[in-house]
Design a protein around this motif. Structure first.
Motif, PDB file in Angstrom:
ATOM      1  N   GLN A 124       0.828  -1.203   0.000  1.00 18.43           N
ATOM      2  CA  GLN A 124       0.000   0.000   0.000  1.00 18.43           C
ATOM      3  C   GLN A 124       0.865   1.258   0.000  1.00 18.43           C
ATOM      4  O   GLN A 124       0.605   2.212  -0.739  1.00 18.43           O
ATOM      5  CB  GLN A 124      -0.928  -0.013   1.235  1.00 18.43           C
ATOM      6  CG  GLN A 124      -1.896   1.166   1.288  1.00 18.43           C
ATOM      7  CD  GLN A 124      -2.836   1.204   0.088  1.00 18.43           C
ATOM      8  OE1 GLN A 124      -3.383   0.161  -0.302  1.00 18.43           O
ATOM      9  NE2 GLN A 124      -3.009   2.371  -0.497  1.00 18.43           N
ATOM     10  N   THR A 125       1.904   1.235   0.814  1.00 16.54           N
ATOM     11  CA  THR A 125       2.810   2.405   0.864  1.00 16.54           C
ATOM     12  C   THR A 125       3.498   2.604  -0.490  1.00 16.54           C
ATOM     13  O   THR A 125       3.632   3.735  -0.982  1.00 16.54           O
ATOM     14  CB  THR A 125       3.867   2.194   1.955  1.00 16.54           C
ATOM     15  OG1 THR A 125       3.210   2.024   3.216  1.00 16.54           O
ATOM     16  CG2 THR A 125       4.804   3.392   2.023  1.00 16.54           C
ATOM     17  N   GLU A 127       2.423   1.666  -3.491  1.00 19.70           N
ATOM     18  CA  GLU A 127       1.463   2.141  -4.498  1.00 19.70           C
ATOM     19  C   GLU A 127       1.198   3.638  -4.329  1.00 19.70           C
ATOM     20  O   GLU A 127       1.188   4.396  -5.298  1.00 19.70           O
ATOM     21  CB  GLU A 127       0.158   1.357  -4.375  1.00 19.70           C
ATOM     22  CG  GLU A 127       0.292  -0.104  -4.767  1.00 19.70           C
ATOM     23  CD  GLU A 127      -0.992  -0.884  -4.496  1.00 19.70           C
ATOM     24  OE1 GLU A 127      -1.011  -2.085  -4.786  1.00 19.70           O
ATOM     25  OE2 GLU A 127      -1.966  -0.274  -3.992  1.00 19.70           O
ATOM     26  N   THR A 128       0.988   4.058  -3.105  1.00 18.16           N
ATOM     27  CA  THR A 128       0.697   5.474  -2.842  1.00 18.16           C
ATOM     28  C   THR A 128       1.890   6.348  -3.198  1.00 18.16           C
ATOM     29  O   THR A 128       1.755   7.413  -3.813  1.00 18.16           O
ATOM     30  CB  THR A 128       0.325   5.671  -1.363  1.00 18.16           C
ATOM     31  OG1 THR A 128      -0.767   4.813  -1.040  1.00 18.16           O
ATOM     32  CG2 THR A 128      -0.051   7.117  -1.094  1.00 18.16           C
ATOM     33  N   GLN A 131       2.502   6.699  -7.075  1.00 22.44           N
ATOM     34  CA  GLN A 131       1.488   7.561  -7.695  1.00 22.44           C
ATOM     35  C   GLN A 131       1.784   9.036  -7.400  1.00 22.44           C
ATOM     36  O   GLN A 131       1.720   9.893  -8.286  1.00 22.44           O
ATOM     37  CB  GLN A 131       0.089   7.197  -7.181  1.00 22.44           C
ATOM     38  CG  GLN A 131      -0.403   5.845  -7.680  1.00 22.44           C
ATOM     39  CD  GLN A 131      -1.812   5.550  -7.212  1.00 22.44           C
ATOM     40  OE1 GLN A 131      -2.775   6.048  -7.765  1.00 22.44           O
ATOM     41  NE2 GLN A 131      -1.925   4.738  -6.182  1.00 22.44           N
ATOM     42  N   ALA A 132       2.148   9.313  -6.154  1.00 17.91           N
ATOM     43  CA  ALA A 132       2.458  10.697  -5.782  1.00 17.91           C
ATOM     44  C   ALA A 132       3.684  11.210  -6.526  1.00 17.91           C
ATOM     45  O   ALA A 132       3.733  12.363  -6.968  1.00 17.91           O
ATOM     46  CB  ALA A 132       2.670  10.771  -4.272  1.00 17.91           C
TER      47      ALA A 132
END
Length: 457
Positions: A124-125, A127-128, A131-132
């Motif tokens: 999750q970290t 992926e986030t 994207q950022a």
């Protein structure tokens, strides 16, 4: 039979056929540029001989750009552009609208230009963070998750794939503007003597048809400068547009600075001396220092030589008794002068240079020059702005086609055991070297993301 299977469509959508038509247009245009166009047949006979002139006339090379076969080639070229574009644009649009999130991740792994990272952060970290990082680089992302991968896609300038077709459209716009100009416009000419006004011009098509103007055009003055060897250096005309007897516009025109009015453009193109006509201007200086404003004094007078002229105050008479022998109307002029205040005198006046006659307390300034008629080429071209718009579109299309590229970027995130694998890949339809630098820049940005704890492998 489908649209593409039609043999005519197949022919007109062929690049080879387009190249053939363009080659013919270029070759015939070169001939039309080298050969004088629209000249009297006698000139061609004198220059190329009678037999060659007959061949040139039969094949229309004396008026190449208005010949039927040249117009036919242009129509074929336009049809070729339209069919070619209609055949290919749907495929390009389909490619632009393609669902790139359904891209096979296996191809990303096989891409030789891919960049692979491993991360010790949780999925999750990762992926986030990726994207950022992409959004900070100006990439608008879309994403899709499946059982194995989290796939991110972004692209820039997808529409640049239409650049070549913008050039196609621009060529059609330019030809449309030229057709409108030749159909609804005209080329004409007019000679306007100094001090006179005209309300009609003569068509260049047959040198006979008179085209009426909705206004009058007056030439207030014409002047010419010469080089030391007597060759013309620059000539200019002071033109006035009159409507209903009122002056609407004034402008001094030169060869490269025309006058435009009512959809027509008046170019300074030639001049000719008015036979046996001279422009005379006399200024009378009274003892009180005031200039005489009586009719005829201080104004331009267009007079013939070897004839006595009397100004309307009946005090000044003069006659041009010599006009110079240089053959260019440059003077010097010999003038007989009498104002009843003394004995008549003769004086020599240089062209356009004032000469002073002293008569007691009164003096006269005498200026003289050849009277000319200014030659104006008149062009009305309602399609010219369409042509300009076409050239603007062509420049834009060429910039898009040659200097912009469709860049596509994929980034796959996958949990592999205790680590996370991130695959960065992409493609560009042009400037692959530049796009490789872009990928490296993105990779550098990802490596600097502390939360990702990336390692490039």
């Amino acid at each position: 039979m489908t649209f593409k299977e039609n043999p005519i469509v197949e022919l007109f959508s062929s690049v080879r056929f387009a190249f053939f038509i363009i080659s013919l247009l270029v070759a015939t245009s070169i001939i039309g540029t080298i050969l004088p166009q629209g000249q009297p047949l006698g000139l061609y006979v004198e220059k190329y001989g009678q037999a060659n002139t007959i061949i040139l006339e039969i094949f229309g090379f004396t008026n190449t750009y208005t010949s039927v076969w040249f117009q036919f080639l242009l129509h074929i070229f336009c049809l070729n552009l339209m069919v070619c574009s209609l055949d290919r644009i749907p495929q390009v649009l389909q490619f632009i609208k393609k669902d790139n999130l359904s891209h096979d991740v296996g191809k990303l792994k096989r891409n030789k230009d891919k960049i692979v990272f491993t991360s010790t952060s949780d999925t999750q970290t990762a992926e986030t963070a990726v994207q950022a990082a992409l959004e900070r680089k100006g990439w608008k992302i879309r994403s899709k998750r499946d059982a194995n991968f989290f796939l991110i896609f972004s692209e820039k300038c997808a529409w640049s794939r239409l650049g070549a077709y913008l050039v196609h459209v621009s060529i059609l716009v330019i030809i449309l503007g030229a057709v409108i100009g030749s159909t609804f416009g005209f080329k004409a000419f007019v000679m306007v003597p100094e001090g006179e006004a005209v309300d009609a011009i003569t068509s260049r098509k047959d040198d006979e048809t008179q085209i009426p103007l909705s206004f009058k055009l007056r030439c207030d003055a014409f002047d010419i400068d010469y080089y030391a060897n007597g060759m013309p250096k620059e000539y200019r005309s002071d033109l006035v547009v009159l409507e209903g007897g009122k002056e609407i516009m004034k402008k001094r025109i030169t060869v490269n600075d025309p006058l435009s009015y009512s959809g027509m453009t008046f170019y300074q193109s030639s001049y000719e001396p008015v036979s046996n006509q001279y422009t005379v201007q006399i200024t009378k200086q009274s003892p009180s220092g005031e200039k005489n404003q009586l009719t005829g004094i201080g104004q331009k007078n267009y007079v013939a030589p070897f004839k006595k002229h009397t100004l309307q105050d009946n005090q000044v008479r003069y006659e041009i008794v010599g006009t110079g022998a240089d053959g260019h109307g440059h003077g010097p002029y010999k003038v007989w002068f009498d104002d009843e205040l003394g004995e008549p005198v003769e004086l020599v006046i240089e062209d356009k240079k004032p000469a002073t006659i002293k008569r007691g307390d009164t003096s006269y300034s005498f200026t003289m020059k050849q009277r000319f008629a200014t030659g104006l080429q008149v062009v009305k071209d309602p399609g010219v702005w369409i042509v300009y718009a076409g050239f603007g579109l062509m420049l834009f299309g060429m910039y898009v086609a040659f200097f912009m590229s469709h860049r596509r970027l994929w980034l796959a995130v996958q949990k592999t055991g205790a680590t996370v694998t991130i695959i960065l890949s992409g493609s560009s339809n042009k400037n692959q070297a530049g796009f490789s630098k872009t990928l490296e820049d993105i990779a550098h940005g990802l490596l600097n993301e502390k939360t990702l704890e990336l390692r490039r492998i």
